[in-house]
Scaffold this active site. Structure first.
Site, PDB file in Angstrom:
ATOM      1  CE  LYS A  59      13.847 -23.087  12.485  1.00  0.00           C
ATOM      2  NZ  LYS A  59      14.958 -22.136  12.409  1.00  0.00           N
ATOM      3  NE  ARG A 117      -2.316   0.324   3.504  1.00  0.00           N
ATOM      4  CZ  ARG A 117      -2.900   0.216   4.680  1.00  0.00           C
ATOM      5  NH1 ARG A 117      -4.192   0.287   4.778  1.00  0.00           N
ATOM      6  NH2 ARG A 117      -2.191   0.017   5.771  1.00  0.00           N
ATOM      7  CE  LYS A 174       3.818 -17.285  13.621  1.00  0.00           C
ATOM      8  NZ  LYS A 174       4.335 -17.836  14.824  1.00  0.00           N
ATOM      9  CG  HIS A 194       9.763 -20.079   9.874  1.00  0.00           C
ATOM     10  ND1 HIS A 194       8.687 -19.484  10.486  1.00  0.00           N
ATOM     11  CD2 HIS A 194      10.740 -20.120  10.795  1.00  0.00           C
ATOM     12  CE1 HIS A 194       9.020 -19.175  11.718  1.00  0.00           C
ATOM     13  NE2 HIS A 194      10.258 -19.555  11.941  1.00  0.00           N
ATOM     14  CD  GLU A 216      10.316 -17.279  20.631  1.00  0.00           C
ATOM     15  OE1 GLU A 216      10.545 -16.514  19.701  1.00  0.00           O
ATOM     16  OE2 GLU A 216       9.187 -17.457  21.111  1.00  0.00           O
ATOM     17  CG  ASP A 225       2.936 -16.653  18.465  1.00  0.00           C
ATOM     18  OD1 ASP A 225       2.534 -16.214  17.376  1.00  0.00           O
ATOM     19  OD2 ASP A 225       4.079 -16.444  18.924  1.00  0.00           O
ATOM     20  CE  LYS A 227       6.951 -14.959  22.232  1.00  0.00           C
ATOM     21  NZ  LYS A 227       7.587 -14.967  20.919  1.00  0.00           N
ATOM     22  CG  HIS A 267       6.118 -22.698  14.670  1.00  0.00           C
ATOM     23  ND1 HIS A 267       5.944 -22.546  13.319  1.00  0.00           N
ATOM     24  CD2 HIS A 267       6.138 -21.451  15.183  1.00  0.00           C
ATOM     25  CE1 HIS A 267       5.858 -21.255  13.035  1.00  0.00           C
ATOM     26  NE2 HIS A 267       5.973 -20.568  14.148  1.00  0.00           N
TER      27      HIS A 267
HETATM   28  P1  NAD Z   1       4.119  -5.406   8.481  1.00  0.00           P
HETATM   29  O1  NAD Z   1       3.047  -4.650   9.164  1.00  0.00           O
HETATM   30  O2  NAD Z   1       5.538  -5.084   8.770  1.00  0.00           O
HETATM   31  O3  NAD Z   1       3.927  -5.240   6.895  1.00  0.00           O
HETATM   32  C1  NAD Z   1       2.683  -5.305   6.297  1.00  0.00           C
HETATM   33  C2  NAD Z   1       2.801  -5.051   4.800  1.00  0.00           C
HETATM   34  O4  NAD Z   1       1.487  -5.134   4.244  1.00  0.00           O
HETATM   35  C3  NAD Z   1       3.357  -3.692   4.420  1.00  0.00           C
HETATM   36  O5  NAD Z   1       4.168  -3.853   3.271  1.00  0.00           O
HETATM   37  C4  NAD Z   1       2.099  -2.899   4.059  1.00  0.00           C
HETATM   38  O6  NAD Z   1       2.336  -1.879   3.085  1.00  0.00           O
HETATM   39  C5  NAD Z   1       1.250  -3.983   3.453  1.00  0.00           C
HETATM   40  N1  NAD Z   1      -0.193  -3.656   3.551  1.00  0.00           N
HETATM   41  C6  NAD Z   1      -0.916  -3.348   4.650  1.00  0.00           C
HETATM   42  N2  NAD Z   1      -2.211  -3.099   4.318  1.00  0.00           N
HETATM   43  C7  NAD Z   1      -2.292  -3.255   2.976  1.00  0.00           C
HETATM   44  C8  NAD Z   1      -3.348  -3.132   2.025  1.00  0.00           C
HETATM   45  N3  NAD Z   1      -4.594  -2.790   2.390  1.00  0.00           N
HETATM   46  N4  NAD Z   1      -3.066  -3.359   0.735  1.00  0.00           N
HETATM   47  C9  NAD Z   1      -1.820  -3.707   0.338  1.00  0.00           C
HETATM   48  N5  NAD Z   1      -0.781  -3.839   1.181  1.00  0.00           N
HETATM   49  C10 NAD Z   1      -1.022  -3.600   2.477  1.00  0.00           C
HETATM   50  O7  NAD Z   1       3.804  -6.950   8.729  1.00  0.00           O
HETATM   51  P2  NAD Z   1       4.823  -8.184   8.746  1.00  0.00           P
HETATM   52  O8  NAD Z   1       5.442  -8.282  10.086  1.00  0.00           O
HETATM   53  O9  NAD Z   1       5.721  -8.114   7.563  1.00  0.00           O
HETATM   54  O10 NAD Z   1       3.837  -9.424   8.623  1.00  0.00           O
HETATM   55  C11 NAD Z   1       3.185  -9.796   7.418  1.00  0.00           C
HETATM   56  C12 NAD Z   1       2.465 -11.123   7.645  1.00  0.00           C
HETATM   57  O11 NAD Z   1       3.404 -12.126   7.980  1.00  0.00           O
HETATM   58  C13 NAD Z   1       1.450 -11.107   8.794  1.00  0.00           C
HETATM   59  O12 NAD Z   1       0.402 -11.974   8.476  1.00  0.00           O
HETATM   60  C14 NAD Z   1       2.246 -11.668   9.958  1.00  0.00           C
HETATM   61  O13 NAD Z   1       1.412 -12.265  10.908  1.00  0.00           O
HETATM   62  C15 NAD Z   1       3.070 -12.701   9.234  1.00  0.00           C
HETATM   63  N6  NAD Z   1       4.310 -13.070   9.911  1.00  0.00           N
HETATM   64  C16 NAD Z   1       5.250 -12.131  10.216  1.00  0.00           C
HETATM   65  C17 NAD Z   1       6.430 -12.510  10.823  1.00  0.00           C
HETATM   66  C18 NAD Z   1       7.502 -11.497  11.142  1.00  0.00           C
HETATM   67  O14 NAD Z   1       8.533 -11.923  11.640  1.00  0.00           O
HETATM   68  N7  NAD Z   1       7.319 -10.226  10.869  1.00  0.00           N
HETATM   69  C19 NAD Z   1       6.659 -13.854  11.136  1.00  0.00           C
HETATM   70  C20 NAD Z   1       5.696 -14.805  10.806  1.00  0.00           C
HETATM   71  C21 NAD Z   1       4.526 -14.392  10.184  1.00  0.00           C
END
Ligand code: NAD
Length: 478
Positions: free
Chosen positions: A177, A46, A143, A173, A211, A230, A326, A235
């Site tokens: 591994k 976005r 997830k 993920h 962790e 979580d 944690k 996992h």
């Molecule tokens: P984040 O908030 O850092 O990033 C979200 C992304 O989505 C951004 O690029 C944003 O621009 C985009 N976005 C938000 N609303 C939008 C819309 N309406 N249209 C288009 N794009 C949009 O989130 P994140 O931490 O990168 O996590 C993303 C997904 O991965 C989530 O489902 C999260 O639960 C999952 N996840 C994250 C991690 C992690 O380590 N960050 C680990 C496992 C799973």
């Protein structure tokens, strides 16, 4: 081996996960020569960026999150040329036609949904309504896949409206591994282990994912899920399945996933004497879990230990102890298969007894250790000690440990190859929730309050007592 040419769209391409894991992982595959030189990665999010800005973001991410020696400026420059950016709103119509115009016809198309799950359905629908994805396209979803059976079913239904199950890659993920895949190689590639892999020879199995970090800035978000949702439902459950499943007839997606599903369906319900939940205490300079969560009365667990039983022929009578939390003593993930004692000691009890143990380490330092009993060296008579037969993958492969620990890049390449073996099938996820939901409902109905535990310890005392009651003990977290 290079994969076929592809266009990979990363929805949420500017987000935390994309910057920390997905894009640096793709860069490493590019360096390894696995990405065809014409393959393309399109960031879609976005945020208002153009391609140049997106490339700058990715360059910074590679420098921050790839190990130093893989950061070669010329290679990074070549990789960045493979990148494009498009601004799309998952909930609106803007940007989708531009995305369509960027996609090539004759290559593999994959769409990574690295966004909040509430957007999965919107994105799936627009990929179809704008004619962007076809029936060969693959989608990768992150997830959390639901927060209970009802929401998981709804997500599955939303995706199934537009994509066939063979096109959906639900990522966990942990399955990417090296050690986890090696677990299957060890079990099914050797004659040594499988004959002993049952309740006749295995005393119990422990799965620990510890962790050292707390929930920190994500406290309020985490407080809505807790360790069971979580970590355990996904996992730890996946690890449990791989360790407990029957040998699949082939290392193929549905053979493997059918066997995993049978394990989940054979899990017995757990009564509350066999579940310990905890919350970390404050230290002199760090807040408690409840402070991190922003709720002084939070009943969400930052630690959980469970004793699970699998009702089937192979495992009847062998407990599986699961534990995750944690702010524990060390960052340590391990599966330990604790074998029974030899039935009789010909050396007499005074020589000592040591049960064999196979430890499969996921982090840090992925590897395996088999503990075997030998004679204590020297003239002191026949005394027995146990020694580790140790294998560290980093040492064995002569690579930087950081390079082999990352699972994302391997899984993304599996998506391009069209191999779903290491991805969760919809019915597996639903079965896992169907087992988890009543446990959560029962402690909520009882008003169970998690036990406090000292930060950077091994968790609440009650978790140790749960094993002591039956003459067993947890492996040390170190
Ligand atoms: P984040 O908030 O850092 O990033 C979200 C992304 O989505 C951004 O690029 C944003 O621009 C985009 N976005 C938000 N609303 C939008 C819309 N309406 N249209 C288009 N794009 C949009 O989130 P994140 O931490 O990168 O996590 C993303 C997904 O991965 C989530 O489902 C999260 O639960 C999952 N996840 C994250 C991690 C992690 O380590 N960050 C680990 C496992 C799973």
């Amino acid at each position: 081996i290079p994969v076929d040419d592809f266009d990979l769209v990363i929805f949420g391409g500017t987000g935390d996960l994309a910057r920390r894991k997905i894009l640096p992982g793709l860069y490493r595959r590019f360096c390894a020569g696995q990405m065809p030189p014409t393959a393309r990665i399109i960031g879609a999010a976005r945020s208002e960026h153009d391609t140049e800005e997106f490339r700058r973001i990715v360059r910074a991410a590679i420098l921050e999150f790839s190990s130093k020696h893989s950061c070669d400026e010329a290679l990074i420059g070549d990789f960045l040329k493979r990148l494009d950016y498009v601004q799309v709103d998952a909930r609106g119509e803007d940007g989708w036609d531009a995305l369509k115009g960027m996609m090539r016809d004759d290559v593999i198309k994959a769409y990574y949904f690295s966004v909040a799950p509430s957007l999965f359905g919107d994105i799936a629908e627009r990929l179809m309504s704008h004619g962007i994805a076809d029936d060969k396209a693959r989608i990768v979803v992150e997830k959390p896949f639901g927060r209970d059976l009802k929401t998981a079913k709804a997500l599955n239904r939303d995706l199934a409206k537009h994509f066939d199950e063979t096109q959906i890659y639900r990522i966990d993920h942990y399955l990417g591994k090296e050690t986890v895949q090696n677990l299957m190689a060890v079990r099914f590639g050797n004659i040594l282990f499988e004959p002993l892999w049952n309740s006749q020879y295995v005393d119990h199995i422990q799965i620990t994912v510890a962790e050292t970090v707390g929930v920190g800035g994500r406290g309020e978000y985490y407080d809505r899920s807790g360790a069971m949702r979580d970590m355990v439902q996904n996992h730890l459950m996946q690890l449990l399945c791989l360790i407990a499943m029957e040998p699949p007839s082939r290392f193929e997606p549905d053979s493997v996933r059918d066997e995993k599903l049978k394990v989940i369906r054979a899990l017995e319900p757990i009564d509350h004497h066999h579940i310990v939940r905890g919350q970390y205490d404050a230290t002199d300079d760090e807040p408690s879990y409840r402070e991190d969560a922003g709720d002084p009365r939070s009943r969400t667990e930052s630690f959980i230990a469970l004793r699970c039983m699998i009702s089937n022929w192979r495992w009847a009578g062998t407990p599986f102890f699961l534990r995750t939390g944690k702010k524990l003593k060390a960052r340590n993930s391990e599966i330990a298969v604790v074998f029974k004692d030899a039935p009789h000691s010909i050396f007499g009890e005074e020589a000592g007894r040591h049960a064999n143990l196979l430890s499969i380490r996921l982090q840090p330092n992925e590897g395996m250790t088999l503990k075997v009993t030998i004679k204590e060296p020297g003239p002191g008579g026949m005394r027995l000690i146990d020694v580790p037969l140790d294998m560290s993958f980093a040492e064995a492969l002569g690579e930087d440990a950081e390079e082999i620990t990352d699972a994302y890049e391997r899984l993304i390449m599996d998506v391009i190859r069209g191999n779903q073996t290491l991805f969760m099938r919809g019915d597996e996820v639903e079965a896992a929730w169907a087992w988890t939901d009543p446990l959560i409902e029962s402690w909520e109905a009882r008003g169970d309050v998690p036990k406090p535990y000292e930060a950077y310890s091994s968790g609440p005392e009650e978790a140790a007592i749960m094993l002591h009651r039956e003459g067993r003990r947890w492996r040390e977290i170190k």
